[in-house]
Scaffold this motif. Structure first.
Motif, short mmCIF file in Angstrom:
data_model
loop_
_atom_site.label_atom_id
_atom_site.label_comp_id
_atom_site.label_asym_id
_atom_site.label_seq_id
_atom_site.Cartn_x
_atom_site.Cartn_y
_atom_site.Cartn_z
N MET A 27 -47.09 25.22 27.94
CA MET A 27 -48.31 26.27 28.26
C MET A 27 -48.96 25.51 28.88
O MET A 27 -49.67 25.06 28.82
N THR A 28 -49.50 26.36 31.07
CA THR A 28 -50.51 26.26 30.83
C THR A 28 -51.29 27.58 31.17
O THR A 28 -50.83 27.71 31.81
N ILE A 29 -52.71 27.62 30.52
CA ILE A 29 -53.04 29.45 29.97
C ILE A 29 -54.89 28.85 30.93
O ILE A 29 -55.34 28.27 30.29
N VAL B 140 -66.94 29.62 42.84
CA VAL B 140 -67.41 27.79 42.93
C VAL B 140 -65.42 28.20 43.30
O VAL B 140 -64.66 28.79 43.83
N CYS B 141 -65.73 26.89 44.01
CA CYS B 141 -64.60 26.42 45.19
C CYS B 141 -63.23 26.41 44.72
O CYS B 141 -61.90 26.79 45.30
N ILE B 142 -63.56 25.95 43.34
CA ILE B 142 -61.76 25.63 42.62
C ILE B 142 -60.92 26.55 41.96
O ILE B 142 -62.27 27.23 41.73
N GLN B 143 -60.16 26.79 41.60
CA GLN B 143 -59.71 28.09 41.61
C GLN B 143 -59.55 28.21 39.89
O GLN B 143 -59.53 28.70 39.82
N ASP B 144 -58.33 27.35 39.09
CA ASP B 144 -58.22 27.56 37.38
C ASP B 144 -58.80 25.96 37.25
O ASP B 144 -58.32 25.39 37.45
N VAL B 145 -58.98 26.56 36.24
CA VAL B 145 -59.23 25.10 35.12
C VAL B 145 -58.59 25.74 33.86
O VAL B 145 -58.48 27.09 33.30
N LEU B 146 -57.48 25.15 33.46
CA LEU B 146 -56.53 25.64 32.64
C LEU B 146 -56.54 25.26 31.56
O LEU B 146 -56.50 23.21 31.39
N VAL B 147 -55.91 25.21 30.10
CA VAL B 147 -56.23 24.27 29.29
C VAL B 147 -54.44 23.93 28.74
O VAL B 147 -53.63 25.19 29.37
N GLU C 173 -47.85 28.04 17.51
CA GLU C 173 -49.00 27.54 17.82
C GLU C 173 -49.83 26.81 19.91
O GLU C 173 -50.99 27.34 18.64
N GLY C 174 -49.15 27.05 20.17
CA GLY C 174 -49.53 26.45 21.24
C GLY C 174 -50.82 27.88 21.55
O GLY C 174 -51.91 27.56 22.50
N LEU C 175 -50.37 28.85 21.36
CA LEU C 175 -50.98 29.96 21.75
C LEU C 175 -52.47 30.51 20.90
O LEU C 175 -53.28 30.84 21.61
N ALA C 176 -52.33 30.28 19.93
CA ALA C 176 -52.90 29.88 18.78
C ALA C 176 -54.42 29.40 19.07
O ALA C 176 -55.66 29.55 18.92
N ALA C 177 -53.99 28.06 19.68
CA ALA C 177 -55.50 27.02 19.77
C ALA C 177 -55.24 27.87 21.40
O ALA C 177 -56.67 27.34 21.19
N ARG D 214 -50.12 39.86 31.79
CA ARG D 214 -50.02 38.29 31.02
C ARG D 214 -49.50 38.34 29.64
O ARG D 214 -48.54 37.01 29.77
N LEU D 215 -49.59 38.60 29.20
CA LEU D 215 -48.84 38.59 27.69
C LEU D 215 -47.46 39.24 27.49
O LEU D 215 -47.04 38.38 26.87
N ALA D 216 -47.73 40.26 28.78
CA ALA D 216 -45.53 40.16 28.55
C ALA D 216 -44.72 39.13 28.87
O ALA D 216 -44.12 39.11 27.96
N LYS D 217 -45.23 38.03 29.22
CA LYS D 217 -44.69 36.67 29.72
C LYS D 217 -44.59 35.95 28.18
O LYS D 217 -43.93 35.29 27.89
N TYR D 218 -46.15 35.78 27.16
CA TYR D 218 -45.77 35.44 26.18
C TYR D 218 -45.79 35.93 25.58
O TYR D 218 -45.44 35.03 24.86
N ASN D 219 -45.56 36.86 25.38
CA ASN D 219 -44.47 37.78 24.55
C ASN D 219 -43.83 38.05 24.23
O ASN D 219 -42.98 37.87 23.60
N ARG D 220 -42.67 37.70 25.77
CA ARG D 220 -40.94 37.17 25.94
C ARG D 220 -41.31 35.69 25.58
O ARG D 220 -39.88 35.27 24.84
#
Ligand code: PGA
Ligand code: ZN
Length: 421
Positions: free
Chosen positions: A148-150, A163-170, A180-184, A399-405
């Protein structure tokens, strides 16, 4: 083999409250299933045409009644009673009916809704999960779950341009499972929400994809704050968690210059800027660091990023096989951001995937900033063995619909999350 009994459509609203297209498909055996299409805001110029009504008195011209009428009328008429052995045959019929190079007659929103609904109805008929049905389109088996990139922080067109850039993702780089990835990521997001409150006195205001959007004093402060939030959450940046950035630079590029934090940078300076970030921050993926029109400089960007971060093309490639082929030949990227509604049918997106894979590229399957509660994207990422999935933040039900799936697929299959390269 499937015989289409009928297809029908309705307008529904997306996560921005704008109309989008929902369609349902019934097969002769009785299988019925529906799907909804998402919609972008920071769109690429080479995207297939999303048909909008243009009636300014209704949803500011964004109504989809014509696209819906195209499904209920000509598309239903053309498909009804016909047999399709494969998704490719169904999609070919849709393309032939539209007859334009960019789906401007029937609308990519109308066409994709039917393409997806047919895939889902076929899954029901074949009694397989949707990710397996998607896998048959590319003649493969699901082997891994995507990393995942969240979204953590948002700017650009998704946050009013503070600011000009669109996303900073974890990127939960060390997580062994989706769970584990979602919890982090939750821990990092909560730390970031607290940090922005303390630092900017801002309530946790959210952008279109649920990312935090405080009034950052500069673009680089997004990266500084992301690293601080990771540490505050108890992680080692670069080892436990990493950063992906969607620069979305087409949207601040004009007449050969990038307007970045008040400066007018040429392409060379832009490459220097983002390459400099790699020295200071644990960035593993850079999306659209140059504009969709800046073809001649993408190869130098890729060389400069080297193996440190993916050179990921979104608006630059538009999930368009012709553009991907050109980029492969030019050595201009090494990763594809795959958005099915960039191109408008599952089969053409599958062709884009095949091309990217043939060049050894990585693939990120991506949602749009205007999403629905439909969760087919998670199945697509699994069925097509995507390296990454980009859905938005860890808030907001679309968004969570996809993570929950993804959690459900993980529980059902026990497949491993792909290792970060
Ligand atoms: P969009 O943005 O859906 O608004 O085009 C998503 C992205 O740029 O990745
Ligand atoms: Zn993007």
């Amino acid at each position: 083999m499937a015989v289409v009994e009928r297809v029908w459509s309705r307008e529904i609203l997306d996560s921005r409250g704008r109309p989008t297209v929902w369609a349902s498909c019934e097969l002769r055996g009785g299988a019925i299933a529906a799907a909804s299409v998402p919609s972008g805001a920071s769109t690429g110029r080479a995207e297939a045409i999303e048909l909008r009504d243009g009636d300014s008195k209704r949803y500011g011209g964004l109504g989809c009644r014509q696209a819906v009428a195209n499904v209920n009328g000509p598309i239903c008429d053309a498909l009804q009673g016909n047999t399709f052995e494969t998704q490719q045959q169904l999609d070919a019929a849709l393309l032939a009916l539209d007859g334009t190079p960019n789906k401007s007659r029937l609308g990519a929103n109308a066409i994709l809704a039917v393409s997806l609904a047919f895939a889902r109805a076929s899954a029901v008929e074949n009694r397989v999960p949707l990710y397996r049905q998607f896998a048959t389109i590319i003649g493969d088996e699901p082997r891994t779950l995507p990393r995942m990139t969240i979204n953590l922080f948002s700017g650009g067109k998704h946050a009013g341009g503070q600011v000009c850039i669109q996303d900073v993702l974890v990127v939960p780089a060390a997580a062994k499972t989706i769970d584990e990835g979602l919890a982090a990521t939750y821990a990092v997001y909560q730390a970031a929400a607290k940090l922005t409150q303390q630092k900017y006195g801002a309530r946790a205001l959210k952008a279109d994809e649920g990312g935090l959007a405080p009034p950052f004093p500069s673009t680089e402060s997004m990266l500084v704050d992301a690293v601080a939030a990771m540490r505050q959450a108890g992680f080692e940046p670069g080892r436990d968690v990493a950063i992906a950035v969607d620069v979305a630079s087409s949207h601040f590029f004009e007449s050969g210059r990038y307007t970045f934090d008040g400066q007018a940078l040429d392409s060379h300076a832009m490459i220097g800027l983002v390459s400099g970030w790699l020295e200071k921050y644990p960035i593993v993926s850079l999306e659209d660091a140059l504009s969709e029109d800046d073809w001649s400089n993408w190869p130098a960007l890729k060389t400069s990023l080297g193996t440190k971060a993916l050179t990921l093309g979104d608006d630059f490639l538009c999930t368009n096989p012709a553009r991907i082929r050109r980029a492969i030949d030019a050595g201009a990227a090494n990763a594809l951001l795959l958005k099915v509604n960039h191109i408008g049918t599952l089969s053409e997106a599958a062709e884009a995937l095949r091309l990217a894979r043939s060049a050894g590229w990585r693939v990120t399957v991506s949602a749009r900033s205007g999403e629905t509660e439909d969760d087919w994207l998670a199945d697509l990422a699994v069925g097509w063995n995507a390296d990454q999935i980009k859905v938005g933040s860890i808030t907001q039900s679309e968004r969570l619909a996809k993570y929950n799936r993804l959690l459900a697929i993980e529980a059902e299959t026990g497949l491993p999350v792909i290792a970060w390269p």
